[in-house]
Every structure is written in structure tokens, then in C-alpha cells.
Design an enzyme around this catalytic site. Structure first.
Site, PDB file in Angstrom:
ATOM      1  CE  LYS A  46      -1.735   1.518   4.089  1.00 23.21           C
ATOM      2  NZ  LYS A  46      -1.378   2.920   4.376  1.00 23.21           N
ATOM      3  CG  ASN A  47       2.241   2.748   3.504  1.00 22.95           C
ATOM      4  OD1 ASN A  47       1.084   3.061   3.213  1.00 22.95           O
ATOM      5  ND2 ASN A  47       2.625   2.548   4.755  1.00 22.95           N
ATOM      6  NE  ARG A  90      -2.033  12.185   8.406  1.00 24.94           N
ATOM      7  CZ  ARG A  90      -2.140  13.428   8.862  1.00 24.94           C
ATOM      8  NH1 ARG A  90      -3.252  13.840   9.382  1.00 24.94           N
ATOM      9  NH2 ARG A  90      -1.112  14.242   8.801  1.00 24.94           N
ATOM     10  CB  CYS A 105      -4.427  11.144  12.038  1.00 26.63           C
ATOM     11  SG  CYS A 105      -3.579   9.623  12.108  1.00 26.63           S
ATOM     12  NE  ARG A 120       0.292  10.078  10.297  1.00 27.32           N
ATOM     13  CZ  ARG A 120      -0.166   9.117   9.511  1.00 27.32           C
ATOM     14  NH1 ARG A 120      -1.342   8.590   9.741  1.00 27.32           N
ATOM     15  NH2 ARG A 120       0.534   8.707   8.481  1.00 27.32           N
ATOM     16  N   PRO A 121       1.660  16.420  11.498  1.00 29.11           N
ATOM     17  CG  PRO A 121       3.411  17.724  12.337  1.00 29.11           C
ATOM     18  CD  PRO A 121       2.614  16.480  12.611  1.00 29.11           C
ATOM     19  CB  VAL A 122       1.833  17.974   5.863  1.00 28.53           C
ATOM     20  CG1 VAL A 122       1.116  16.634   5.954  1.00 28.53           C
ATOM     21  CG2 VAL A 122       0.836  19.125   5.808  1.00 28.53           C
ATOM     22  CG  ASP A 123       5.971  20.762  10.024  1.00 31.49           C
ATOM     23  OD1 ASP A 123       5.522  19.604  10.019  1.00 31.49           O
ATOM     24  OD2 ASP A 123       6.928  21.111  10.745  1.00 31.49           O
ATOM     25  CG  LEU A 124       9.074  18.382   8.555  1.00 27.62           C
ATOM     26  CD1 LEU A 124       9.616  17.071   9.102  1.00 27.62           C
ATOM     27  CD2 LEU A 124      10.033  19.529   8.877  1.00 27.62           C
ATOM     28  CB  VAL A 168       7.681   7.651   5.007  1.00 26.19           C
ATOM     29  CG1 VAL A 168       7.482   6.790   3.767  1.00 26.19           C
ATOM     30  CG2 VAL A 168       8.448   6.896   6.080  1.00 26.19           C
ATOM     31  CG  ASP A 218       3.226   1.363   9.577  1.00 25.73           C
ATOM     32  OD1 ASP A 218       2.737   2.175  10.383  1.00 25.73           O
ATOM     33  OD2 ASP A 218       3.475   1.654   8.388  1.00 25.73           O
ATOM     34  NE  ARG A 273      -7.194   4.042   5.575  1.00 28.30           N
ATOM     35  CZ  ARG A 273      -6.324   4.680   6.341  1.00 28.30           C
ATOM     36  NH1 ARG A 273      -6.557   4.838   7.612  1.00 28.30           N
ATOM     37  NH2 ARG A 273      -5.209   5.158   5.829  1.00 28.30           N
TER      38      ARG A 273
HETATM   39  N1  EPU Z   1       6.299  14.716  10.830  1.00 24.88           N
HETATM   40  C1  EPU Z   1       6.358  16.060  11.108  1.00 24.88           C
HETATM   41  N2  EPU Z   1       6.193  16.945  10.070  1.00 24.88           N
HETATM   42  C2  EPU Z   1       5.972  16.515   8.786  1.00 24.88           C
HETATM   43  C3  EPU Z   1       5.925  15.143   8.518  1.00 24.88           C
HETATM   44  C4  EPU Z   1       6.099  14.249   9.559  1.00 24.88           C
HETATM   45  O1  EPU Z   1       6.552  16.465  12.245  1.00 24.88           O
HETATM   46  O2  EPU Z   1       5.828  17.362   7.891  1.00 24.88           O
HETATM   47  C5  EPU Z   1       6.474  13.741  11.947  1.00 24.88           C
HETATM   48  C6  EPU Z   1       5.219  12.896  12.180  1.00 24.88           C
HETATM   49  O3  EPU Z   1       4.273  13.551  12.999  1.00 24.88           O
HETATM   50  C7  EPU Z   1       5.785  11.649  12.806  1.00 24.88           C
HETATM   51  C8  EPU Z   1       7.148  11.515  12.102  1.00 24.88           C
HETATM   52  O4  EPU Z   1       7.428  12.788  11.538  1.00 24.88           O
HETATM   53  O5  EPU Z   1       5.989  11.860  14.174  1.00 24.88           O
HETATM   54  C9  EPU Z   1       7.215  10.483  11.012  1.00 24.88           C
HETATM   55  O6  EPU Z   1       6.064  10.566  10.187  1.00 24.88           O
HETATM   56  P1  EPU Z   1       6.125  10.270   8.616  1.00 24.88           P
HETATM   57  O7  EPU Z   1       5.977  11.569   7.899  1.00 24.88           O
HETATM   58  O8  EPU Z   1       7.286   9.427   8.286  1.00 24.88           O
HETATM   59  O9  EPU Z   1       4.781   9.442   8.412  1.00 24.88           O
HETATM   60  P2  EPU Z   1       3.913   9.453   7.094  1.00 24.88           P
HETATM   61  O10 EPU Z   1       4.777   9.673   5.934  1.00 24.88           O
HETATM   62  O11 EPU Z   1       2.733  10.337   7.295  1.00 24.88           O
HETATM   63  C10 EPU Z   1       4.164   6.914   6.520  1.00 24.88           C
HETATM   64  C11 EPU Z   1       3.253   5.749   6.337  1.00 24.88           C
HETATM   65  C12 EPU Z   1       2.691   5.340   7.687  1.00 24.88           C
HETATM   66  C13 EPU Z   1       3.851   4.974   8.611  1.00 24.88           C
HETATM   67  C14 EPU Z   1       4.818   6.164   8.712  1.00 24.88           C
HETATM   68  C15 EPU Z   1       6.062   5.871   9.516  1.00 24.88           C
HETATM   69  C16 EPU Z   1       2.407   6.091   4.092  1.00 24.88           C
HETATM   70  C17 EPU Z   1       1.272   6.410   3.200  1.00 24.88           C
HETATM   71  N3  EPU Z   1       2.186   6.126   5.416  1.00 24.88           N
HETATM   72  O12 EPU Z   1       3.381   7.952   7.086  1.00 24.88           O
HETATM   73  O13 EPU Z   1       1.883   4.183   7.456  1.00 24.88           O
HETATM   74  O14 EPU Z   1       3.375   4.659   9.885  1.00 24.88           O
HETATM   75  O15 EPU Z   1       5.238   6.562   7.385  1.00 24.88           O
HETATM   76  O16 EPU Z   1       6.759   4.794   8.980  1.00 24.88           O
HETATM   77  O17 EPU Z   1       3.499   5.775   3.636  1.00 24.88           O
HETATM   78  C18 EPU Z   1       0.122   2.691   7.856  1.00 24.88           C
HETATM   79  O18 EPU Z   1       0.381   2.152   6.773  1.00 24.88           O
HETATM   80  O19 EPU Z   1      -0.669   2.176   8.698  1.00 24.88           O
HETATM   81  C19 EPU Z   1       0.758   3.965   8.208  1.00 24.88           C
HETATM   82  C20 EPU Z   1       0.276   4.773   9.154  1.00 24.88           C
END
Ligand code: EPU
Length: 421
Positions: free
Chosen positions: A22-23, A93, A117, A122-126, A166, A308, A400
Site C-alpha cells: 500500500k505505502n 492523509r 489522526c 501528524r503535521p505536514v509542515d516539512l 516517509v 507499523d 484500507r
Molecule cells: N512529521 C512532522 N512533520 C511533517 C511530517 C512528519 O513532524 O511534515 C512527523 C510525524 O508527525 C511523525 C514523524 O514525523 O511523528 C514520522 O512521520 P512520517 O511523515 O514518516 O509518516 P507518514 O509519511 O505520514 C508513513 C506511512 C505510515 C507509517 C509512517 C512511519 C504512508 C502512506 N504512510 O506515514 O503508514 O506509519 O510513514 O513509517 O506511507 C500505515 O500504513 O498504517 C501507516 C500509518
């Protein structure tokens, strides 16, 4: 709303095949927006999140075509609107993954800002800072991220991720493929799904070095074109079935998977007492009828132990010999499943970001509620080792991310069925 009814007590035994990840599939679908000729994706899993991404494409005027062997062909040249609406983003998301490709290829995008969530803020600021480093102007208005590339398009940039992300790495990587000049992404995520996306982009004509390390270098190209690409196997689905087999003292063989991308998980299963054999595309786990031993776990970005897989190991520890501590370092609220397992008789204490799990001889069935995707998988495992019939509510979460979950568990001898009530 569908529920699962599971009668526990059987050891899992048998063989199944693992689906596409999926990811990986989600960012690869998003990457098709970068190409000016059709891209064909194979080994896409049949999952609700994939349907949501395809629905999102439909809203934008892009209609993926399902072809032979269920391959999906996407021709993004028909795109009409550059908007990802809130009603879809709030259900998934990962919709944020269309942001980078749209700004890079079409110069602008509007994507609803994902809210909180069930597993953390889970912010997207980065993601946004990364695109700004490439020259994009970004504002948030009315709950939408509005991004615009400078005249002449995005420019290559050096960008350092404060926290390993990620989808953040994936968004910036996709944007960089069409930016002018060189981009260097530092503290990049090293997850196999990032590498899979990079390989797909390379097949589409991108110039990328270093995917799978913490520094990815991208030389922007003028255009990306069509390719045929097969999504890598799902390491989390693989791990979930392995842990289910370990918890039930069973034996399973998983085919069409890749043992090299879940070494941290296999090491913990061996520590728990599992006998593991692997081939180039299969993994066999045999508990030889023994009760697992509890293991300590600390989640961290790849190649360390994946967040995960944390919930599933808590289920195994709940019926294991001894006490295991599970520390969650990625998400701040990812222990919701623990409260449900305690209702089934598990002995688990939460202290800050650690769950201290002391194994009990067996769990007892109870009605429980799934709160997120991996929590759902852990409740299925808990139900498989519980005495009696467990009813799991809100299983839309599981659909999902786990393809044909009842069918696969049934093939392994589990008593599991879905009820619409
Ligand atoms: N974070 C920030 N700012 C950002 C982005 C992330 O502070 O802009 C923080 C997050 O809050 C978290 C950490 O960085 O504390 C890592 O989060 P990451 O961004 O890596 O998570 P993601 O990309 O939103 C993906 C997977 C998740 C998996 C995580 C960690 C996808 C679609 N989702 O999420 O998968 O848990 O990486 O490996 O690839 C799942 O499949 O059940 C799932 C939740």
C-alpha cells in the site's frame, strides 16, 4: 458497518501470497501525475486506500484504466482540476502525495490540509518547507494548502528534513524530478517504499541517486514519460501474518514477498523463538508448537523496527512467556489497541511512550473496536489467540490496508468471518 467475528484457538498453518505494498502503491500512483504519457502499474493491491486515490484522480479529471491482469494505466495528460478536496483528504492523509507532483508538473495545486489522526498529530509542515525551498509560494486558506511554483517552475534545492518523514521525502523527491537543476535531500527516509518510488521515477526517466540512503540527489529533467512498473511486496502485510503465526504457535509460508526488507522484524521473531527460513521471494515461519517468548521493541525509521508492526507485536507479547517492553518513538498516540486488548484480559501497562506487556496464558474473547489500520491487525491477532468469539467493530480501518484479509486468514485455517450487522 461491517464487523469481523473470529473464533480463536487454532494454530495458523498454510501458505498464502502477499500483495503489493500500500505505502508504495500510493506514492507511485501520485507519481504518474508527473508523466506526459501513460504509466502502467502492476501488482497494485485491492485496497480501500487505493480506491480513494483513484477516486481523487477521477475528481481531477484523470481516469485510470484497469487493464489485463488488473494492471492500472494512468494517463495524467487529461487532468482538468488541480484540487484535492477535503472530503477525500480527510479519509486518507496520503492524498497529500499529489501536492509535490502537481506543483512540479502544472505549477500549482490546492490540497486540503490533513487534520489530526487516530495515531498522532501528524503535521505536514516539512513537506511544505521542502517545496518552499524549491521556490514554491505556499499559503493555507480555508483549510486548503495553496501552492504555486515560481515563473519558470520549481528550482532544485538543498533540503534537510528535521525529522525523518516517509511521505515528506516522497513529496519532495517527486517535485525535485522536474525542478530545474540539482536537489539534495538530506536526512531522507530510507524506507523500501521510498526506494520503490525512486525506481519507478527512474523508469519514467528521472535522474535520481542515493535512494535508500539518507542523502538523495536528484538532477531535474525536462519531462517524465510512460513506463510499466510493478509495486514491491507489502512488508507490513508480510510481518502481520508472520506475527499472527507466531502468536498462534503455527507454521506459515508467505509467497511473493521479500525477506530483505523486513530484517528487523524477522530478527525479533527469531528472538521470540520462531524458526525462519527464507528464499528470494518467500518466508516460512515455524513455531514448532511452542509458545512465543516476549520481546522488547523500540520503533524507529527504517532500517530499525517499523512503527507499523508495533501493535501486532504487542498482541504476540500479550500471550508470550515473560515480559516485553514496546517503545513507540514515531507517533505520540499509537497505543489505542492496548486498551482493547486489556478488555480481552491482556496484562499491559502504559508508561509514557512505552507499553509494558506481561504475557498471560490466554486471552478471552470480548467485543472490541478497531481504531486505526495496524491496531485493527493487532486485534485480529489477539482474537486468533483468544478463547471464544471476538467481535471486532469498525473494520473499515482494516480494509484500507489488508487485501482479502478473511480469505487469507481462512486459507491459513483461521475461523474468521465478516458480518454486515
Ligand atoms: N512529521 C512532522 N512533520 C511533517 C511530517 C512528519 O513532524 O511534515 C512527523 C510525524 O508527525 C511523525 C514523524 O514525523 O511523528 C514520522 O512521520 P512520517 O511523515 O514518516 O509518516 P507518514 O509519511 O505520514 C508513513 C506511512 C505510515 C507509517 C509512517 C512511519 C504512508 C502512506 N504512510 O506515514 O503508514 O506509519 O510513514 O513509517 O506511507 C500505515 O500504513 O498504517 C501507516 C500509518
Amino acid at each position: 458497518m461491517d464487523k469481523l467475528i473470529i473464533t480463536g484457538g487454532n494454530s495458523l498453518n498454510g501458505e498464502i501470497r502477499i500483495s503489493g505494498a500500500k505505502n508504495s502503491a500510493l506514492p507511485i500512483l501520485a507519481a504518474t501525475l508527473l508523466a506526459d504519457t501513460p504509466v502502467t502499474i502492476a501488482n497494485l493491491p485491492h485496497l480501500h486506500d487505493i480506491t480513494t486515490m483513484i477516486e481523487l484522480f477521477g475528481r481531477m479529471g484523470v481516469q485510470p484504466v484497469i487493464g489485463e491482469k488488473l494492471n492500472v494505466e494512468v494517463d495524467a495528460s487529461s487532468i482538468k482540476t488541480l484540487v484535492a478536496p477535503y472530503e477525500l483528504v480527510k479519509t486518507m492523509r496520503a492524498s497529500i502525495l499529489v501536492l509535490g507532483p502537481m506543483v512540479a508538473r502544472f505549477g500549482e495545486a490546492e490540497v486540503a490540509l490533513p487534520g489530526g489522526c487516530a495515531i498522532g498529530s501528524r503535521p505536514v509542515d516539512l513537506h511544505l518547507r521542502g517545496l518552499e525551498a524549491m521556490g514554491a509560494k505556499i499559503t493555507v486558506e480555508g483549510g486548503y494548502i495553496k501552492a504555486k511554483a515560481p515563473a519558470g517552475g520549481l528550482r532544485g534545492a538543498h533540503y534537510y528534513f528535521d525529522t525523518v518523514s516517509v511521505t515528506g521525502t516522497e513529496n519532495v523527491l517527486m517535485a525535485a524530478t522536474l525542478a530545474k537543476g540539482r536537489s539534495v535531500i538530506q536526512n531522507a527516509a530510507r524506507e523500501p517504499e521510498v526506494v520503490d518510488l525512486a525506481n519507478c521515477l527512474i523508469a519514467m526517466g528521472a535522474n535520481i541517486q542515493g535512494a535508500g540512503t539518507d542523502t538523495i540527489t536528484v538532477e531535474g529533467v525536462e519531462r517524465l514519460g510512460g513506463a510499466t512498473y510493478s509495486v514491491l511486496p507489502d512488508r507490513i502485510e508480510t510481518g502481520s501474518y508472520l506475527v499472527a503465526a507466531a502468536a498462534t504457535r503455527g507454521r506459515v509460508k508467505l509467497k511473493d514477498t521479500d525477506p530483505t526488507i523486513l530484517e528487523a522484524v524477522l530478527a525479533k521473531l527469531e528472538e521470540a523463538g520462531a524458526h525462519i527460513a527464507t528464499g528470494s521471494n518467500w518466508i516460512e515461519l515455524d513455531m514448532k508448537g511452542n509458545r512465543p517468548r516476549a520481546v522488547n521493541i523500540r520503533t524507529a525509521p527504517y532500517p530499525a523496527f517499523p512503527t507499523d508492526m508495533q501493535a501486532q507485536f504487542i498482541s504476540m507479547n500479550a500471550v508470550a512467556e515473560g515480559t516485553g517492553t514496546v517503545v513507540e518513538t514515531i507517533f505520540e498516540n499509537r497505543f489505542m489497541h492496548v486498551h482493547e486488548m486489556v478488555r480481552m484480559g491482556a496484562n499491559i501497562a502504559i508508561e509514557g511512550n512505552a507499553a509494558i506487556v506481561t504475557g498471560v496464558p490466554s486471552l478471552k474473547a470480548a467485543p472490541v473496536m478497531a481504531t486505526d489500520l495496524r491496531a485493527s491487525a493487532s486485534l485480529v491477532i489477539a482474537a486468533l489467540v483468544a478463547e471464544g468469539d471476538t467481535l471486532i467493530d469498525r473494520i473499515y480501518h482494516i480494509d484500507r490496508g489488508y487485501e482479502c484479509i478473511e480469505e487469507k486468514f481462512q486459507l491459513l485455517g483461521a475461523k474468521i468471518r465478516r458480518t454486515p450487522k
